[in-house]
Enzyme design. Structure first.
Site, PDB file in Angstrom:
ATOM      1  N   ASN A  79       0.817  -1.200   0.000  1.00  0.00           N
ATOM      2  CA  ASN A  79       0.000   0.000   0.000  1.00  0.00           C
ATOM      3  C   ASN A  79       0.864   1.269   0.000  1.00  0.00           C
ATOM      4  OD1 ASN A  79      -2.386   1.602   0.213  1.00  0.00           O
ATOM      5  ND2 ASN A  79      -3.353  -0.012   1.420  1.00  0.00           N
ATOM      6  N   HIS A 109      22.429  -0.134  13.426  1.00  0.00           N
ATOM      7  CA  HIS A 109      23.626   0.678  13.660  1.00  0.00           C
ATOM      8  C   HIS A 109      24.230   0.312  15.000  1.00  0.00           C
ATOM      9  CE1 HIS A 109      22.523   3.199  10.246  1.00  0.00           C
ATOM     10  NE2 HIS A 109      21.280   3.120  10.698  1.00  0.00           N
ATOM     11  N   THR A 159       9.341  -6.579  17.346  1.00  0.00           N
ATOM     12  CA  THR A 159      10.702  -6.760  17.853  1.00  0.00           C
ATOM     13  C   THR A 159      11.055  -8.229  18.065  1.00  0.00           C
ATOM     14  OG1 THR A 159       9.958  -6.585  20.145  1.00  0.00           O
ATOM     15  CG2 THR A 159      10.613  -4.529  19.040  1.00  0.00           C
TER      16      THR A 159
END
Length: 171
Positions: A79, A109, A159
């Site tokens: 979408n 990172h 997560t």
């Protein structure tokens, strides 16, 4: 070994490397061509970047880092305003619905500020099974696997891995 080769092998790489910056620029330009004039014909600017695809619909606003590590199954719907940061492979199965403004992040990172400032990065693959529905605004973090038939809530930040959803077929 080049930074792109390191990235492709799943090793730490330097994201500010000139070759990687040029590759990201080429992907941005391809996405911009499609996003400025979305049509089946202009979709080719984006899909030519992909490692694999089969029957994809992409709404305008799509962005990716490279495209070369995006693998799409059959009948994938993406979408409006989705972002795929594909420093590691993104594998999406068949019949997947991806809501508006969904972000898939493979890149990470370092937690150390000096390493972060140097451009060092790492990346982990994202795998999304078949018949998955990802609600609008969801964020999928590096290394996540989502099993077949799963539903991810709108605005979720994923997560942890999501197990396959076993559909109950009964009376």
């Amino acid at each position: 070994m080049t930074e792109f080769e390191k990235m492709s092998r799943g090793e730490s790489f330097n994201a500010i490397d000139l070759d990687l910056r040029l590759r990201r620029e080429a992907a941005r330009l391809a996405c911009a061509k499609f996003n400025a004039h979305p049509s089946k014909g202009n979709l080719r600017h984006v899909t030519r970047l992909f490692a694999a695809f089969d029957g994809v619909v992409i709404e305008p606003g799509f962005q990716c880092d490279y495209g070369s590590q995006i693998h799409l199954g059959k009948n994938v719907f993406i979408n409006f305003h989705c972002v795929f940061l594909d420093s590691a492979p993104i594998h999406i199965g068949d019949d997947v619905l991806i809501g508006p403004a969904v972000h898939l992040y493979t890149v990470d990172h370092p937690r150390d500020a000096d390493l972060r400032a140097s451009g060092e990065c790492s990346a982990k693959s994202i795998k999304i099974g078949n018949q998955v529905w990802i609600g609008g605004g969801a964020k999928i973090l590096p290394g996540i696997e989502i099993g077949d038939n799963a539903i991810i809530a709108a605005n979720a930040v994923v997560t942890r891995n999501v197990a396959q959803y076993e559909r109950y077929i009964g009376r």
